[in-house]
Design a protein around this motif. Structure first.
Motif, PDB file in Angstrom:
ATOM      1  N   ASN A  46      47.606-107.349 -23.515  1.00 14.21           N
ATOM      2  CA  ASN A  46      48.364-108.070 -24.542  1.00 14.21           C
ATOM      3  C   ASN A  46      48.453-107.288 -25.843  1.00 14.21           C
ATOM      4  OD1 ASN A  46      48.782-110.186 -22.829  1.00 14.21           O
ATOM      5  ND2 ASN A  46      47.595-111.692 -23.990  1.00 14.21           N
ATOM      6  N   ALA A  90      43.124-110.380 -21.008  1.00 15.05           N
ATOM      7  CA  ALA A  90      43.268-109.895 -22.383  1.00 15.05           C
ATOM      8  C   ALA A  90      41.977-109.977 -23.180  1.00 15.05           C
ATOM      9  CB  ALA A  90      44.370-110.667 -23.109  1.00 15.05           C
ATOM     10  N   ARG A 112      49.693-114.874 -25.195  1.00 16.79           N
ATOM     11  CA  ARG A 112      50.850-114.532 -24.373  1.00 16.79           C
ATOM     12  C   ARG A 112      52.053-115.466 -24.586  1.00 16.79           C
ATOM     13  NH1 ARG A 112      53.473-110.667 -22.681  1.00 16.79           N
ATOM     14  NH2 ARG A 112      51.461-109.639 -22.344  1.00 16.79           N
ATOM     15  N   LEU A 131      52.163-107.577 -26.479  1.00 21.12           N
ATOM     16  CA  LEU A 131      52.607-108.349 -27.643  1.00 21.12           C
ATOM     17  C   LEU A 131      52.924-107.447 -28.826  1.00 21.12           C
ATOM     18  CD1 LEU A 131      50.077-111.339 -27.494  1.00 21.12           C
ATOM     19  CD2 LEU A 131      52.151-110.933 -26.143  1.00 21.12           C
ATOM     20  N   TRP A 143      56.801-113.914 -21.944  1.00 19.84           N
ATOM     21  CA  TRP A 143      56.468-114.038 -20.521  1.00 19.84           C
ATOM     22  C   TRP A 143      57.640-114.706 -19.834  1.00 19.84           C
ATOM     23  CZ3 TRP A 143      51.918-117.404 -18.306  1.00 19.84           C
ATOM     24  CH2 TRP A 143      51.490-116.868 -17.082  1.00 19.84           C
ATOM     25  N   ALA A 170      54.437-113.121 -30.424  1.00 17.56           N
ATOM     26  CA  ALA A 170      54.830-113.537 -29.077  1.00 17.56           C
ATOM     27  C   ALA A 170      55.845-114.663 -29.124  1.00 17.56           C
ATOM     28  CB  ALA A 170      53.598-113.963 -28.282  1.00 17.56           C
ATOM     29  N   SER A 219      49.074-109.198 -18.263  1.00 17.00           N
ATOM     30  CA  SER A 219      48.566-109.781 -19.517  1.00 17.00           C
ATOM     31  C   SER A 219      47.198-109.246 -19.926  1.00 17.00           C
ATOM     32  CB  SER A 219      48.518-111.318 -19.479  1.00 17.00           C
ATOM     33  OG  SER A 219      49.816-111.871 -19.514  1.00 17.00           O
TER      34      SER A 219
END
Length: 401
Positions: free
Chosen positions: A53, A256, A234, A381, A341, A312, A50
């Motif tokens: 991102n 991130a 996320r 993302l 995720w 996301a 992450s």
């Protein structure tokens, strides 16, 4: 130029074996794709746990870093610099808080949160000196410092590093009754991941976070949300805590926040809580440096648009729908997660998580295993739906019999 084999052999010979990376040697990256030293392209479905991102080489973030590199990169906190106040103000506003204490890594931010909670407990709550207790959850992952691994239940991370730091009590994740029973007058904080990442992307039962918020408020205990992996877009929200309408007393942020460019972390809270620090009581040479602030300010500006959170959420719905279909075929035993995720439990009869990850690598997709049979999926993302579908198709092919 080094080959994959020579680069890995050199790394094995000259670096400590604290990681067990997949046998790929990345040379460049852009967006959701990475290219190795031999020119092979791989779809990144891990995004630096992450930290990435916003993708590799995000133009806005690279431009912000380049501009700052030409001006000033480090002053230390011995002096003010012209990006610091803006960074603290903007991040506090994004979080709906008042104060920011910047650090570098996620582990540093967690250590800072622990110190903050203890100092608040002694100075504000009135807990007797040396008796403060912080409650954490089993299967947590908050970092790898000596203090943090002292309250880990992962023996691989914990073994052979004692003596361990006292002052922590571990309760089962998702169990409000156990949490309530563990609280005493000396409890100063509850430290939790709103979604446990390293444990396999474990989402707590509905109402759990709201229940934690209610219990902590009733007992004058700080609720610290470690959003280092789960935060900053996320899960389809700016913070995973938002999915239950919960605002903790303290956010712990990292990954991130540095845009995959520089390490940036922070503790964000109220002036009452972070106001317990006086000059000289905590610090960091690089924490809040001009380069870090410049990149993080661009991250904050990108999050303010809401487009990454929305992306996301929408692509996450698609991801979980497709993974759910796989779970009906026998190869996938369970799927958990939120937004872009997911933790995917693979049936042991199809191979270990490591074996599945290596097979996916052979088909141009990079993921990472955890806890034996689980693989984690967390693409940048910015990934396109087409690329996401291609990556999922490779997973289907690997699991086909």
């Amino acid at each position: 130029m080094a080959t994959t084999e020579s680069a890995i052999a050199s790394a094995e010979a000259h670096s400590a074996h604290n990681y067990h990376p997949l046998p790929v040697v990345v040379a460049s990256a852009d967006g959701a794709w990475m290219t190795d030293v031999e020119g092979r392209r791989f779809l990144d479905m891990l995004a630096g746990y992450s930290a990435l991102n916003f993708g590799h080489g995000n133009r806005r973030l690279i431009d912000a870093a380049k501009a700052q590199l030409e001006r000033v990169t480090l002053t230390s906190r011995a002096f003010h610099h012209d990006r610091f106040a803006e960074f603290c103000t903007q991040l506090a506003e994004l979080c709906g808080m008042e104060m920011v204490l910047p650090m570098n890594t996620g582990a540093e931010a967690v250590e800072t949160a622990v110190k903050t909670a203890r100092k608040w407990g002694y100075r504000t709550k009135g807990v007797p000196d040396g008796t403060a207790k912080i409650i954490v959850a089993a299967d947590n992952f908050h970092g790898r410092t000596t203090t943090i691994i002292s309250f880990s239940t992962d023996q691989e991370a914990r073994a052979d590093y004692g003596p361990y730091t006292p002052g922590f009590e571990i309760v089962p994740y998702g169990d409000l009754a156990a949490l309530d029973a563990a609280m005493t007058d000396n409890t100063v904080a509850v430290l939790l991941e709103p979604i446990q990442g390293e444990a396999g992307v474990l989402v707590p039962p509905p109402g759990y976070l709201a229940g934690v918020r209610e219990l902590t408020r009733a007992r004058n205990v700080l609720f610290i949300a470690d959003e280092i992996q789960s935060g900053l877009g996320r899960t389809g929200k700016t913070f995973a805590s938002e999915h239950e309408g919960v605002v903790p007393d303290m956010y712990v942020l990292g990954k991130a926040l540095g845009g995959g460019v520089v390490p940036v972390s922070a503790v964000v809270s109220s002036s009452e809580i972070l106001g317990v620090f006086r000059p000289g009581e905590h610090g960091s040479t690089f924490g809040g440096n001009p380069l870090a602030c410049a990149v993080a300010l661009e991250v904050i500006a990108m999050l303010r648009t809401g487009e990454y959170q929305q992306r996301a959420a929408e692509l996450g719905d698609h991801l979980h729908h497709e993974l759910g279909l796989m779970a009906t075929g026998g190869a996938v035993e369970a799927v958990r997660g939120r937004g872009l995720w997911a933790g995917v439990d693979i049936s042991p009869s199809y191979g270990t998580g490591r074996e599945i990850s290596e097979k996916l690598m052979g088909r141009g997709v990079l993921v990472k295993d955890t806890h034996g049979s689980t693989i984690r999926i967390a693409p940048p993302l910015v990934i396109s739906k087409e690329d996401l579908d291609w990556g999922l198709e490779q997973l289907r092919a690997v699991l086909a019999r």
